[in-house]
Scaffold this motif. Structure first.
Motif, PDB file in Angstrom:
ATOM      1  N   PRO A  36      15.983 -16.913 -64.746  1.00 61.63           N
ATOM      2  CA  PRO A  36      14.550 -16.761 -64.451  1.00 61.63           C
ATOM      3  C   PRO A  36      14.246 -17.103 -62.989  1.00 61.63           C
ATOM      4  O   PRO A  36      14.816 -18.031 -62.428  1.00 61.63           O
ATOM      5  CB  PRO A  36      13.891 -17.770 -65.405  1.00 61.63           C
ATOM      6  CG  PRO A  36      14.852 -17.895 -66.542  1.00 61.63           C
ATOM      7  CD  PRO A  36      16.228 -17.766 -65.923  1.00 61.63           C
ATOM      8  N   GLY A  37      13.353 -16.313 -62.410  1.00 60.86           N
ATOM      9  CA  GLY A  37      12.938 -16.581 -61.041  1.00 60.86           C
ATOM     10  C   GLY A  37      13.744 -15.872 -59.980  1.00 60.86           C
ATOM     11  O   GLY A  37      13.572 -16.138 -58.796  1.00 60.86           O
ATOM     12  N   PHE A 209      15.162 -28.602 -52.027  1.00 60.46           N
ATOM     13  CA  PHE A 209      15.130 -27.679 -53.170  1.00 60.46           C
ATOM     14  C   PHE A 209      16.529 -27.422 -53.717  1.00 60.46           C
ATOM     15  O   PHE A 209      16.766 -27.519 -54.921  1.00 60.46           O
ATOM     16  CB  PHE A 209      14.475 -26.368 -52.725  1.00 60.46           C
ATOM     17  CG  PHE A 209      14.544 -25.267 -53.744  1.00 60.46           C
ATOM     18  CD1 PHE A 209      13.743 -25.288 -54.874  1.00 60.46           C
ATOM     19  CD2 PHE A 209      15.414 -24.197 -53.572  1.00 60.46           C
ATOM     20  CE1 PHE A 209      13.794 -24.267 -55.815  1.00 60.46           C
ATOM     21  CE2 PHE A 209      15.474 -23.171 -54.507  1.00 60.46           C
ATOM     22  CZ  PHE A 209      14.664 -23.205 -55.633  1.00 60.46           C
ATOM     23  N   TYR A 210      17.479 -27.122 -52.842  1.00 58.54           N
ATOM     24  CA  TYR A 210      18.839 -26.835 -53.319  1.00 58.54           C
ATOM     25  C   TYR A 210      19.551 -28.094 -53.804  1.00 58.54           C
ATOM     26  O   TYR A 210      20.400 -28.025 -54.699  1.00 58.54           O
ATOM     27  CB  TYR A 210      19.650 -26.137 -52.221  1.00 58.54           C
ATOM     28  CG  TYR A 210      19.351 -24.645 -52.149  1.00 58.54           C
ATOM     29  CD1 TYR A 210      19.964 -23.756 -53.024  1.00 58.54           C
ATOM     30  CD2 TYR A 210      18.451 -24.140 -51.234  1.00 58.54           C
ATOM     31  CE1 TYR A 210      19.687 -22.402 -52.985  1.00 58.54           C
ATOM     32  CE2 TYR A 210      18.158 -22.778 -51.183  1.00 58.54           C
ATOM     33  CZ  TYR A 210      18.781 -21.918 -52.063  1.00 58.54           C
ATOM     34  OH  TYR A 210      18.494 -20.578 -52.033  1.00 58.54           O
ATOM     35  N   GLU A 211      19.210 -29.260 -53.251  1.00 56.80           N
ATOM     36  CA  GLU A 211      19.777 -30.508 -53.768  1.00 56.80           C
ATOM     37  C   GLU A 211      19.289 -30.759 -55.196  1.00 56.80           C
ATOM     38  O   GLU A 211      20.047 -31.217 -56.057  1.00 56.80           O
ATOM     39  CB  GLU A 211      19.387 -31.678 -52.852  1.00 56.80           C
ATOM     40  CG  GLU A 211      20.176 -31.712 -51.542  1.00 56.80           C
ATOM     41  CD  GLU A 211      19.695 -32.815 -50.614  1.00 56.80           C
ATOM     42  OE1 GLU A 211      18.608 -33.358 -50.844  1.00 56.80           O
ATOM     43  OE2 GLU A 211      20.412 -33.101 -49.636  1.00 56.80           O
ATOM     44  N   PRO A 222      14.718 -25.432 -60.807  1.00 52.73           N
ATOM     45  CA  PRO A 222      13.550 -24.740 -60.245  1.00 52.73           C
ATOM     46  C   PRO A 222      13.949 -23.375 -59.692  1.00 52.73           C
ATOM     47  O   PRO A 222      15.051 -23.198 -59.176  1.00 52.73           O
ATOM     48  CB  PRO A 222      13.078 -25.686 -59.137  1.00 52.73           C
ATOM     49  CG  PRO A 222      14.266 -26.525 -58.791  1.00 52.73           C
ATOM     50  CD  PRO A 222      15.052 -26.654 -60.060  1.00 52.73           C
ATOM     51  N   SER A 223      13.042 -22.412 -59.821  1.00 51.29           N
ATOM     52  CA  SER A 223      13.308 -21.042 -59.392  1.00 51.29           C
ATOM     53  C   SER A 223      12.604 -20.739 -58.074  1.00 51.29           C
ATOM     54  O   SER A 223      11.927 -21.601 -57.496  1.00 51.29           O
ATOM     55  CB  SER A 223      12.836 -20.066 -60.465  1.00 51.29           C
ATOM     56  OG  SER A 223      11.413 -20.122 -60.564  1.00 51.29           O
ATOM     57  N   ALA A 259       5.509 -29.276 -59.105  1.00 51.09           N
ATOM     58  CA  ALA A 259       5.705 -27.837 -58.881  1.00 51.09           C
ATOM     59  C   ALA A 259       7.153 -27.431 -59.101  1.00 51.09           C
ATOM     60  O   ALA A 259       7.442 -26.251 -59.319  1.00 51.09           O
ATOM     61  CB  ALA A 259       5.268 -27.466 -57.460  1.00 51.09           C
ATOM     62  N   LEU A 260       8.077 -28.412 -59.058  1.00 51.15           N
ATOM     63  CA  LEU A 260       9.505 -28.120 -59.150  1.00 51.15           C
ATOM     64  C   LEU A 260      10.110 -28.541 -60.481  1.00 51.15           C
ATOM     65  O   LEU A 260      10.956 -27.828 -61.034  1.00 51.15           O
ATOM     66  CB  LEU A 260      10.260 -28.831 -58.017  1.00 51.15           C
ATOM     67  CG  LEU A 260       9.907 -28.431 -56.583  1.00 51.15           C
ATOM     68  CD1 LEU A 260      10.622 -29.358 -55.601  1.00 51.15           C
ATOM     69  CD2 LEU A 260      10.294 -26.988 -56.312  1.00 51.15           C
TER      70      LEU A 260
END
Length: 286
Positions: A36-37, A209-211, A222-223, A259-260
């Motif tokens: 998803p995403g 985000f990638y961590e 998270p997408s 949000a994540l």
């Protein structure tokens, strides 16, 4: 028909462009899988835009049956109208509701037909559509008529891999798996949605985000859409990029993490990580 090269709002990788153009050339449904995403559904919208074609969307639910995409006959309404002496009862066409395939087959110009999240339906659903997607026609018993596609639609089918699809169905599709964007591709996506974003903020946000995505034990990664929501909040709140480094997911929960992180299990995971790092004497930025 023109070739798909992506649009100004959609970053398409070279292998995705090849897959789209191959499915169009072969006149086979394009089966798109990916977590998803990753932009599976949006792809159909962008294809329609790039090919200057109308988009017909069929969102699949767990209760959806193949015949819903062909047509539905409202026998109850016809019976009621018959009892009331309505004139319209004499024409059975008044009680046929066209499905998305009927719409696509009778479109005056070549449309893009999106069959979205096909794996949500019953396992027999894909097999029940084999003949219609292969021959581009179906029979309507109530009017003794065969509906044929004058112009073969471009068919895009998405799947989240909730169920395995039948082999017979897979053989009739051109398959492509959309990998989750790497950092460089994601930078391009961010720039499209937030032109002129401060490089340091984008860099620190992407690193965080990638961590988060790489954190072991995470239930829901998270997408892309969640990253974009998070960035929007960071910009609205004018968050200092340095704050993101101070709240590395390996140490503390990032700001505006709602949000994540979309479930309590993942929030608790990061709270435990924060506690362990504080207990071990970790320092921000260390």
């Amino acid at each position: 028909m023109s070739r798909f090269e992506g649009t100004s709002n959609y970053i398409a990788t070279d292998d995705l462009k090849i897959a789209v153009n191959a499915s169009v050339a072969l006149e086979r449904p394009l089966l798109i899988k990916g977590e998803p995403g990753t932009g599976k559904t949006v792809l159909a919208y962008e294809m329609a835009k790039a090919l200057n074609a109308p988009l017909i969307t069929w969102h699949i639910k767990s209760t959806t049956k193949a015949h819903n995409g062909l047509y539905e006959y409202d026998a109850v309404s016809r019976l009621r109208d018959s009892q009331l002496g309505e004139e319209r009862v004499h024409d059975v066409r008044n009680y046929l509701k066209k499905g998305k395939l009927w719409e696509a087959f009778t479109s005056p110009v070549r449309p893009v037909l999106l069959i979205d999240e096909i794996d949500k339906a019953d396992i027999e659903f894909p097999n029940d559509l084999l003949q219609e997607l292969d021959r581009m026609e179906f029979y309507v018993q109530e009017i003794d008529e065969t509906i044929r596609a004058e112009v073969r639609p471009v068919v895009v089918i998405t799947s989240n891999n909730e169920k395995e699809l039948p082999d017979a169905f897979l053989r009739r599709c051109f398959f492509h798996y959309i990998r989750f964007p790497d950092v460089e591709t994601m930078k391009d996506i961010v720039e499209v949605h937030f032109p002129g974003i401060k490089p340091r903020l984008a860099s620190e946000a992407l690193k965080t985000f990638y961590e988060i995505r790489d954190t072991p034990g995470l239930k829901k990664k998270p997408s892309t859409s969640e990253l974009l929501d998070w960035l929007k909040l960071l910009l609205v709140d004018d968050v200092d990029p340095a704050t993101l480094r101070e709240t590395s997911p390996n140490k503390l929960i990032p700001p505006l993490h709602g949000a994540l992180l979309k479930n309590e299990q993942d929030v608790h995971l990061f709270e435990r990580l924060a506690f362990l790092n504080r207990r071990d004497g970790a320092r921000p930025g260390g």
